[in-house]
Scaffold this motif. Structure first.
Motif, PDB file in Angstrom:
ATOM      1  N   GLY A  55       0.773  -1.227   0.000  1.00 27.57           N
ATOM      2  CA  GLY A  55       0.000   0.000   0.000  1.00 27.57           C
ATOM      3  C   GLY A  55       0.810   1.285   0.000  1.00 27.57           C
ATOM      4  N   GLN A  56       2.125   1.199   0.131  1.00 29.41           N
ATOM      5  CA  GLN A  56       2.954   2.403   0.164  1.00 29.41           C
ATOM      6  C   GLN A  56       3.410   2.788  -1.246  1.00 29.41           C
ATOM      7  N   THR A  57       3.724   4.062  -1.407  1.00 27.75           N
ATOM      8  CA  THR A  57       4.207   4.606  -2.675  1.00 27.75           C
ATOM      9  C   THR A  57       5.572   5.228  -2.456  1.00 27.75           C
ATOM     10  N   LEU A  58       6.424   5.113  -3.443  1.00 28.52           N
ATOM     11  CA  LEU A  58       7.779   5.638  -3.331  1.00 28.52           C
ATOM     12  C   LEU A  58       8.140   6.378  -4.615  1.00 28.52           C
ATOM     13  N   PHE A  59       8.701   7.562  -4.464  1.00 29.54           N
ATOM     14  CA  PHE A  59       9.251   8.307  -5.591  1.00 29.54           C
ATOM     15  C   PHE A  59      10.765   8.293  -5.461  1.00 29.54           C
ATOM     16  N   ILE A  60      11.445   7.931  -6.532  1.00 30.78           N
ATOM     17  CA  ILE A  60      12.908   7.885  -6.536  1.00 30.78           C
ATOM     18  C   ILE A  60      13.414   9.219  -7.066  1.00 30.78           C
ATOM     19  N   PRO A  61      14.314   9.868  -6.337  1.00 23.81           N
ATOM     20  CA  PRO A  61      14.841  11.152  -6.807  1.00 23.81           C
ATOM     21  C   PRO A  61      15.515  11.023  -8.179  1.00 23.81           C
ATOM     22  N   SER A  62      15.318  12.010  -9.012  1.00 21.17           N
ATOM     23  CA  SER A  62      15.889  12.015 -10.349  1.00 21.17           C
ATOM     24  C   SER A  62      17.405  11.822 -10.307  1.00 21.17           C
ATOM     25  N   GLY A  63      17.893  10.886 -11.108  1.00 19.90           N
ATOM     26  CA  GLY A  63      19.326  10.662 -11.235  1.00 19.90           C
ATOM     27  C   GLY A  63      19.942   9.754 -10.191  1.00 19.90           C
ATOM     28  N   TRP A  64      19.216   9.427  -9.131  1.00 19.87           N
ATOM     29  CA  TRP A  64      19.797   8.594  -8.077  1.00 19.87           C
ATOM     30  C   TRP A  64      19.895   7.141  -8.533  1.00 19.87           C
ATOM     31  N   ILE A  65      20.977   6.504  -8.159  1.00 22.52           N
ATOM     32  CA  ILE A  65      21.211   5.094  -8.444  1.00 22.52           C
ATOM     33  C   ILE A  65      20.433   4.304  -7.396  1.00 22.52           C
ATOM     34  N   HIS A  66      19.854   3.187  -7.798  1.00 26.65           N
ATOM     35  CA  HIS A  66      19.145   2.381  -6.813  1.00 26.65           C
ATOM     36  C   HIS A  66      19.267   0.900  -7.119  1.00 26.65           C
ATOM     37  N   ALA A  67      19.146   0.127  -6.066  1.00 27.04           N
ATOM     38  CA  ALA A  67      19.097  -1.329  -6.148  1.00 27.04           C
ATOM     39  C   ALA A  67      17.873  -1.753  -5.359  1.00 27.04           C
ATOM     40  N   VAL A  68      17.296  -2.897  -5.720  1.00 26.96           N
ATOM     41  CA  VAL A  68      16.068  -3.345  -5.069  1.00 26.96           C
ATOM     42  C   VAL A  68      16.198  -4.814  -4.680  1.00 26.96           C
ATOM     43  N   TYR A  69      15.766  -5.115  -3.466  1.00 31.89           N
ATOM     44  CA  TYR A  69      15.695  -6.500  -2.979  1.00 31.89           C
ATOM     45  C   TYR A  69      14.235  -6.793  -2.676  1.00 31.89           C
ATOM     46  N   THR A  70      13.732  -7.936  -3.128  1.00 32.11           N
ATOM     47  CA  THR A  70      12.342  -8.313  -2.907  1.00 32.11           C
ATOM     48  C   THR A  70      12.297  -9.554  -2.018  1.00 32.11           C
ATOM     49  N   PRO A  71      12.105  -9.366  -0.692  1.00 33.81           N
ATOM     50  CA  PRO A  71      12.115 -10.519   0.222  1.00 33.81           C
ATOM     51  C   PRO A  71      10.832 -11.342   0.181  1.00 33.81           C
ATOM     52  N   ASP A  72       9.727 -10.763  -0.288  1.00 39.20           N
ATOM     53  CA  ASP A  72       8.435 -11.452  -0.366  1.00 39.20           C
ATOM     54  C   ASP A  72       7.861 -11.288  -1.761  1.00 39.20           C
ATOM     55  N   ASP A  73       6.987 -12.216  -2.146  1.00 40.24           N
ATOM     56  CA  ASP A  73       6.299 -12.067  -3.422  1.00 40.24           C
ATOM     57  C   ASP A  73       5.580 -10.725  -3.439  1.00 40.24           C
ATOM     58  N   SER A  74       5.676 -10.021  -4.558  1.00 42.53           N
ATOM     59  CA  SER A  74       5.106  -8.682  -4.657  1.00 42.53           C
ATOM     60  C   SER A  74       4.575  -8.424  -6.055  1.00 42.53           C
ATOM     61  N   LEU A  75       3.545  -7.606  -6.124  1.00 44.39           N
ATOM     62  CA  LEU A  75       3.031  -7.099  -7.383  1.00 44.39           C
ATOM     63  C   LEU A  75       3.272  -5.600  -7.354  1.00 44.39           C
ATOM     64  N   VAL A  76       4.063  -5.114  -8.303  1.00 47.22           N
ATOM     65  CA  VAL A  76       4.495  -3.722  -8.272  1.00 47.22           C
ATOM     66  C   VAL A  76       4.144  -3.036  -9.584  1.00 47.22           C
ATOM     67  N   PHE A  77       3.649  -1.821  -9.482  1.00 40.78           N
ATOM     68  CA  PHE A  77       3.398  -0.989 -10.650  1.00 40.78           C
ATOM     69  C   PHE A  77       4.393   0.154 -10.608  1.00 40.78           C
ATOM     70  N   GLY A  78       5.120   0.337 -11.690  1.00 42.66           N
ATOM     71  CA  GLY A  78       6.118   1.406 -11.729  1.00 42.66           C
ATOM     72  C   GLY A  78       5.961   2.230 -12.995  1.00 42.66           C
ATOM     73  N   GLY A  79       6.552   3.376 -12.971  1.00 46.04           N
ATOM     74  CA  GLY A  79       6.503   4.232 -14.140  1.00 46.04           C
ATOM     75  C   GLY A  79       7.539   5.319 -14.053  1.00 46.04           C
ATOM     76  N   ASN A  80       7.719   6.015 -15.131  1.00 44.53           N
ATOM     77  CA  ASN A  80       8.668   7.110 -15.198  1.00 44.53           C
ATOM     78  C   ASN A  80       7.956   8.336 -15.750  1.00 44.53           C
ATOM     79  N   PHE A  81       8.422   9.491 -15.369  1.00 43.20           N
ATOM     80  CA  PHE A  81       7.896  10.713 -15.937  1.00 43.20           C
ATOM     81  C   PHE A  81       9.023  11.703 -16.135  1.00 43.20           C
ATOM     82  N   VAL A  82       8.819  12.584 -17.097  1.00 48.85           N
ATOM     83  CA  VAL A  82       9.806  13.590 -17.441  1.00 48.85           C
ATOM     84  C   VAL A  82       9.234  14.942 -17.059  1.00 48.85           C
ATOM     85  N   HIS A  83      10.055  15.776 -16.474  1.00 48.57           N
ATOM     86  CA  HIS A  83       9.612  17.113 -16.107  1.00 48.57           C
ATOM     87  C   HIS A  83      10.614  18.129 -16.621  1.00 48.57           C
ATOM     88  N   ARG A  84      10.210  19.383 -16.665  1.00 49.70           N
ATOM     89  CA  ARG A  84      11.100  20.452 -17.112  1.00 49.70           C
ATOM     90  C   ARG A  84      11.502  21.309 -15.967  1.00 49.70           C
TER      91      ARG A  84
END
Length: 84
Positions: A55-84
């Motif tokens: 139920g939580q939402t996360l925004f990743i700061p523009s340009g930041w490097i990230h790695a992800v670990y999934t300890p439990d089965d998950s259904l995730v919706f992700g997307g990208n957007f461009v801003h000026r």
């Protein structure tokens, strides 16, 4: 489900480590897997760890490097957007 995100600031040194890690075949069957956050920490860089739960939402700061670990089965919706 849940996910654990590891955020790495895009400093010149961290980008250099990331670039080397991303292009050296890390994770292949012929080479021992190296976890990027461990490499950054070993070089004295900072890694921010964020646990995300159902139920939580996360925004990743523009340009930041990230790695992800999934300890439990998950259904995730992700997307990208461009801003000026």
């Amino acid at each position: 489900g849940s996910k654990v995100f590891y955020f790495i600031e895009p400093t010149p040194n961290n980008i250099k480590i990331y670039s080397k890690w991303a292009t050296n075949g890390s994770g292949s069957k012929t080479k021992k897997y190296e976890f990027l956050p461990d490499l950054i920490r070993a070089a004295g860089g900072g890694v921010y760890e964020v646990s995300l739960r159902k139920g939580q939402t996360l925004f990743i700061p523009s340009g930041w490097i990230h790695a992800v670990y999934t300890p439990d089965d998950s259904l995730v919706f992700g997307g990208n957007f461009v801003h000026r």
